[in-house]
Design an enzyme around this catalytic site. Sequence first.
Site, PDB file in Angstrom:
ATOM      1  N   HIS A 166       0.831  -1.222   0.000  1.00 22.26           N
ATOM      2  CA  HIS A 166       0.000   0.000   0.000  1.00 22.26           C
ATOM      3  C   HIS A 166       0.864   1.272   0.000  1.00 22.26           C
ATOM      4  O   HIS A 166       0.425   2.320   0.456  1.00 22.26           O
ATOM      5  CB  HIS A 166      -0.951   0.060   1.199  1.00 22.26           C
ATOM      6  CG  HIS A 166      -1.675  -1.217   1.472  1.00 22.26           C
ATOM      7  ND1 HIS A 166      -2.920  -1.490   0.954  1.00 22.26           N
ATOM      8  CD2 HIS A 166      -1.303  -2.312   2.184  1.00 22.26           C
ATOM      9  CE1 HIS A 166      -3.307  -2.705   1.354  1.00 22.26           C
ATOM     10  NE2 HIS A 166      -2.333  -3.224   2.093  1.00 22.26           N
ATOM     11  N   SER A 287      14.961  22.348 -14.614  1.00 22.99           N
ATOM     12  CA  SER A 287      13.791  23.185 -14.826  1.00 22.99           C
ATOM     13  C   SER A 287      14.267  24.545 -15.316  1.00 22.99           C
ATOM     14  O   SER A 287      15.302  25.039 -14.900  1.00 22.99           O
ATOM     15  CB  SER A 287      13.031  23.342 -13.513  1.00 22.99           C
ATOM     16  OG  SER A 287      12.253  24.519 -13.548  1.00 22.99           O
ATOM     17  N   LYS A 293      15.930  22.014  -9.320  1.00 22.33           N
ATOM     18  CA  LYS A 293      15.236  20.793  -9.727  1.00 22.33           C
ATOM     19  C   LYS A 293      16.027  19.884 -10.652  1.00 22.33           C
ATOM     20  O   LYS A 293      16.813  20.309 -11.478  1.00 22.33           O
ATOM     21  CB  LYS A 293      13.907  21.160 -10.407  1.00 22.33           C
ATOM     22  CG  LYS A 293      12.918  21.691  -9.414  1.00 22.33           C
ATOM     23  CD  LYS A 293      11.527  21.663  -9.950  1.00 22.33           C
ATOM     24  CE  LYS A 293      10.975  20.263  -9.877  1.00 22.33           C
ATOM     25  NZ  LYS A 293       9.614  20.230 -10.419  1.00 22.33           N
ATOM     26  N   GLU A 300       9.360   9.345 -16.578  1.00 22.92           N
ATOM     27  CA  GLU A 300       7.962   9.745 -16.805  1.00 22.92           C
ATOM     28  C   GLU A 300       7.504   9.365 -18.214  1.00 22.92           C
ATOM     29  O   GLU A 300       6.373   8.923 -18.429  1.00 22.92           O
ATOM     30  CB  GLU A 300       7.801  11.249 -16.584  1.00 22.92           C
ATOM     31  CG  GLU A 300       7.987  11.650 -15.127  1.00 22.92           C
ATOM     32  CD  GLU A 300       8.135  13.162 -14.981  1.00 22.92           C
ATOM     33  OE1 GLU A 300       7.226  13.777 -14.433  1.00 22.92           O
ATOM     34  OE2 GLU A 300       9.161  13.714 -15.425  1.00 22.92           O
TER      35      GLU A 300
END
Length: 467
Positions: A166, A287, A293, A300
């Site tokens: 979970h 970024s 970042k 992704e």
Amino acid sequence: MAESNTDTKSSNQMWGGRFASGPDAIMEEINASIGFDKKLFAQDIRGSIAHATMLAHQGIISSDDKDKIVHGLNTILSEIESGNFEFSRQLEDIHMNVEARLATLIGPAAGRLHTARSRNDQVALDFRLWVKEELQKTEQMLTGLIAAFLDRAEEHAESVMPGFTHLQTAQPVTFGHHCMAYVEMFGRDRSRVRHAIEHLDESPIGAAALAGTGYPIDRHMTAKALGFREPTRNSIDTVSDRDFAIEFLSIAAITGMHLSRLAEEIVIWSTPQFGFVRLSDAFSTGSSIMPQKKNPDAAELVRAKTGRINGSLVALLTIMKGLPLAYSKDMQEDKEQVFDAAESLELAIAAMTGMVRDLTVNTARMKAAAGSGYSTATDLADWLVREAGLPFRDAHHVTGRAVALAESKGCDLAELPLSDLQAIHSAITDKVYDVLTVEASVASRKSFGGTAPSEVRKQIAFWRARN
Ligand code: ARG
């Protein structure tokens, strides 16, 4: 490679015998597949060479004509490979583009190539050859990905990390064990690929339009020449079947799903909040506005490619599901789905292999996280069963009280003083602290397939020998 679309209204030179005029422009546009099936040029030419050679061997065409045909086809192959071939949309597809060029190159002998065959068995052949090669490439790429995981697993057979259910901390595991979970998944994908190669390893050529042919052809000869195990056994099925393409897409979808779960884990693990892994510069981006970042774009995109691949699978299943036997033109729509999925899958496997090889594992961070969240609670319960003879359900209850106490004190289980533990159950001794560390917890799970480093090493050895 240029594509010409001269709008002459003459009837088609391949099948125009009973047609007075050429197709409407829209008809031509919806009908033509050359824009994508030119990808099959090498398979088409290989198939034609095998077919012509067999026709000559069987005395169906002269060996003189066969020589001209083979020479012409080889010329066309090099023209296409060097970008000196003009594809024509009027000629619909790769089969007719090649044949028309052959006629220009060698004259009337070209007209003999299409004896005892149809575009229906021709396209079934070309596409099967293409999918077979793609499956072979996929098999190799999966082997590369598995090898990357085996190396990381070996390196981290003892590195403790939290195991999750979970997405909540469950029990400590090792990073090596987690890596080996992916080896199992990609290993199954690879055996699916191997089975798919076995299933499709039958030669369609010679099924002709759908009924076979009256010419004395030798389908075993062409099957052998083209590297197939044997010819297909039913001419109707041969030209109506696209199972091999659907099977490729199914495997791509399952593999894509596995890759996507891995991608998702990498996305989560590489957040500053988790900090379990750091992606190399080679597989991340910055970024344009937030200098701190480092984004896991490649992961992704691997996650997103699954959407395209699943779409292709559903598209082809839907295209095929209502078709009466045998060939229908609907089937022409099979190729783009497979080509697109193949490209996505190749990219996704390659990107993941690179990421797995490159990523830096923060073992200190993983170990600290493994110890938080009362991850050794099960070990305490097991100790109570083993050392104090409690039934597991009672041990579970006692442990629950210990966790609640630790939580109220804001400490770990191992930080509770013995007096506190004994107040919960008198049978607890200071020996219990031996099992409350994450290392002890992991080392104790020696059941077959368990997370103990000794077990993980056995599984690594198994997979290294397997390949
Ligand atoms: N371009 C066609 C396809 O991809 C080739 C087969 C055409 N056969 C036919 N009977 N019109 O399916």
